[in-house]
Design a protein around this motif. Structure first.
Motif, short mmCIF file in Angstrom:
data_model
loop_
_atom_site.label_atom_id
_atom_site.label_comp_id
_atom_site.label_asym_id
_atom_site.label_seq_id
_atom_site.Cartn_x
_atom_site.Cartn_y
_atom_site.Cartn_z
N VAL A 125 0.83 -1.20 0.00
CA VAL A 125 0.00 0.00 0.00
C VAL A 125 0.87 1.25 0.00
N ARG A 126 2.01 1.20 0.66
CA ARG A 126 2.87 2.39 0.71
C ARG A 126 3.36 2.78 -0.69
N ALA A 127 3.50 1.82 -1.60
CA ALA A 127 3.84 2.14 -2.99
C ALA A 127 2.60 2.62 -3.75
N LEU A 128 1.48 1.96 -3.51
CA LEU A 128 0.23 2.34 -4.15
C LEU A 128 -0.12 3.80 -3.88
N MET A 129 0.04 4.23 -2.64
CA MET A 129 -0.40 5.57 -2.23
C MET A 129 0.73 6.59 -2.19
N ASN A 130 1.86 6.26 -2.76
CA ASN A 130 2.97 7.22 -2.85
C ASN A 130 2.87 7.95 -4.19
N PRO A 131 2.63 9.26 -4.19
CA PRO A 131 2.50 9.97 -5.47
C PRO A 131 3.75 9.93 -6.32
N ARG A 132 4.89 9.57 -5.73
CA ARG A 132 6.14 9.49 -6.49
C ARG A 132 6.30 8.15 -7.20
N THR A 133 5.41 7.20 -6.91
CA THR A 133 5.43 5.93 -7.63
C THR A 133 4.88 6.18 -9.02
N ASP A 134 5.74 6.09 -10.03
CA ASP A 134 5.31 6.48 -11.37
C ASP A 134 4.56 5.35 -12.07
N ARG A 135 4.06 5.67 -13.25
CA ARG A 135 3.24 4.75 -14.02
C ARG A 135 3.98 3.46 -14.34
N ARG A 136 5.25 3.58 -14.72
CA ARG A 136 6.01 2.39 -15.10
C ARG A 136 6.14 1.42 -13.93
N ALA A 137 6.41 1.96 -12.74
CA ALA A 137 6.53 1.11 -11.55
C ALA A 137 5.20 0.46 -11.21
N MET A 138 4.10 1.22 -11.36
CA MET A 138 2.78 0.67 -11.07
C MET A 138 2.44 -0.47 -12.02
N ILE A 139 2.75 -0.28 -13.30
CA ILE A 139 2.49 -1.34 -14.28
C ILE A 139 3.30 -2.58 -13.95
N LYS A 140 4.55 -2.39 -13.58
CA LYS A 140 5.42 -3.53 -13.26
C LYS A 140 4.86 -4.32 -12.08
#
Length: 467
Positions: free
Chosen positions: A292-307
């Motif tokens: 969740v900390r990655a999900l709700m971190n605005p600095r987690t970019d699109r590429r990381a979310m897709i991965k």
């Protein structure tokens, strides 16, 4: 403690959408509208009934929640529990019960998947910077069942008033007064909710604490895990319930919930690994693929979310992984536009940085001025959020602004207003944006037409066709 497990392979896209839904809270392009209508609720079910059926709650409402329990655990898909599809899913799940022992229910793989689609699941989040201020998202519930409740956004001063008691006791009983806020309503939602559920929260202005001793609270911890069930490796759901008010219960604390899910169930029965979690404040599992900390971190970019989402789908076909990537691209695509709109009592439509966008016809009554300014502003804001090329959105907005400018004239020409709004509609439909007067931009246009016909008496012709 109630626990279940279910196969997720057939519903992984739904789960990814559900897991990503809170990401929408990070967006700054919400609408803030000052309104005068005030409604009171003693029950969350009545609130959601008014949102989904009678349409009594909308983005100009001031709402008072009477004697609700305020807790830290929010529904992962607010309002989903009350939809017809969710009810059918929960009913279908009852045909797949493996065992019942007191409050211990185990579903087979199909049943568990249906329960997750039925609205089960909660998250706990840290404070977020939204629209220039830090908000803490909590849940208000009359039933004590977290996934049935509604989102409440607390500014820092109110959060500091209640958080110590919530941490000590699990909840506080209070009355909450505030205003409904929406964030951008797109056809492909950054929340897991059917399209007829507005993505809203109650921005709290005032809280009156009734008592600190709460009733029993039911929070559902739902996660994905990868393991081997019936000699077949795959991705599965597991969930369990706990009561945050309990600190020393035999079987109902969060620690016992976590231990049962991870050690006894996922590892012990299925030799598995948990892939997601549900608590941003205190991470509950080590080395999860998508915390969740990655999900709700605005600095987690699109590429990381897709991965991370693709890794949840690790053992599926390449075609299915491509579907996941396409889905995530649509859901979390970043938008730079910030839409912060206030319609003041004198008809000013105020946009970013307190800039007056339009002043509606001064010849109208105060109530008519407010309603007409609001209707134009919301239609324009809705169009700016649709999933269409920027060129299309801008052309449609210019047409709306032409209509708005004419409406602001002391002697407005109805035909000019109609022609401009028809041009906006034609532009959108030429880009495959289907007009539906009950949802999204179509609903805003239909509402605007009603307000125009009521506030500016004239021989309207085309405008009546969008009602």
């Amino acid at each position: 403690m109630t626990l279940g497990v279910g196969r997720a392979d057939h519903n992984i896209l739904d789960f990814i959408k559900e897991y990503l839904q809170s990401r929408g809270l990070l967006k700054k392009d919400f609408l803030r509208v000052q309104g005068r209508k005030r409604v009171e609720y003693w029950s969350e079910s009545h609130f959601w009934q008014d949102v989904l059926q009678t349409r009594q709650v909308y983005d100009t409402c001031q709402v008072l929640l009477k004697d609700f329990q305020l807790i830290h655990w929010i529904p992962r898909a607010p309002g989903q529990y009350y939809t017809r599809d969710a009810r059918h899913s929960r009913e279908a799940a009852q045909h797949f019960v493996v065992a019942r022992e007191r409050n211990h229910v185990v579903f087979d793989p199909y049943g568990k998947s249906e329960m997750v689609k039925g609205g089960v699941g909660c998250l706990r989040l840290l404070g977020k910077q939204i629209g220039g201020e830090r908000l803490h998202f909590l849940c208000a519930t009359s039933s004590g069942i977290a996934h049935k409740g509604l989102l409440v956004g607390l500014p820092r001063n109110l959060y500091e008033r209640v958080i110590e008691d919530i941490e000590r006791k699990g909840a506080v009983i209070c009355s909450i007064f505030g205003q409904i806020r929406y964030w951008a309503d797109e056809e492909i939602l950054p929340t897991y909710a059917p399209r007829n559920i507005p993505r809203m929260y109650l921005y709290a202005n005032k809280i009156d604490i009734s008592r600190i001793k709460p009733d029993a609270i039911d929070v559902t911890a739902a996660v994905l895990f990868r393991g081997t069930v019936d000699r077949e490796e795959g991705t599965f759901f597991v969930y369990s319930h706990f009561n945050p008010c309990e600190r020393h219960s035999i079987d109902n604390t969060i620690d016992q919930c976590i231990d049962w899910m991870e050690r006894k169930y996922v590892r012990g029965l299925y030799d598995g690994q948990i892939l997601t979690d549900f608590d941003e404040v205190t991470p509950r599992f080590e080395d999860v693929i998508f915390p969740v900390r990655a999900l709700m971190n605005p600095r987690t970019d699109r590429r990381a979310m897709i991965k991370m989402c693709s890794e949840l789908y690790l053992h599926q076909s390449s075609h299915d992984r491509e579907a996941v990537e396409t889905l995530v691209e649509h859901i979390i695509s970043e938008r730079t536009m910030t839409m912060n709109i206030t319609i003041t009592g004198d008809g000013n439509v105020v946009g970013n940085n307190n800039k007056v966008v339009t002043k509606i016809n001064e010849g109208l009554s105060g109530q008519d001025v407010r309603q007409l300014g609001e209707a134009f502003a919301l239609f324009r804001a809705e169009v700016l959020q649709i999933d269409a090329p920027e060129k299309v959105r801008n052309r449609a907005v210019r047409a709306i602004e032409d209509a708005e400018e004419e409406a602001a004239d002391k002697s407005p020409d109805p035909k000019t207003i109609e022609d401009s709004l028809k041009r906006a509609k034609d532009i959108l439909e030429s880009a495959d944006q289907v007009y539906d007067k009950s949802v999204n931009w179509g609903k805003r246009l239909s509402t605007l037409a009603q307000v125009l016909m009521r506030t500016i008496p004239a021989g309207w012709t085309w405008l009546s066709s969008v009602l």
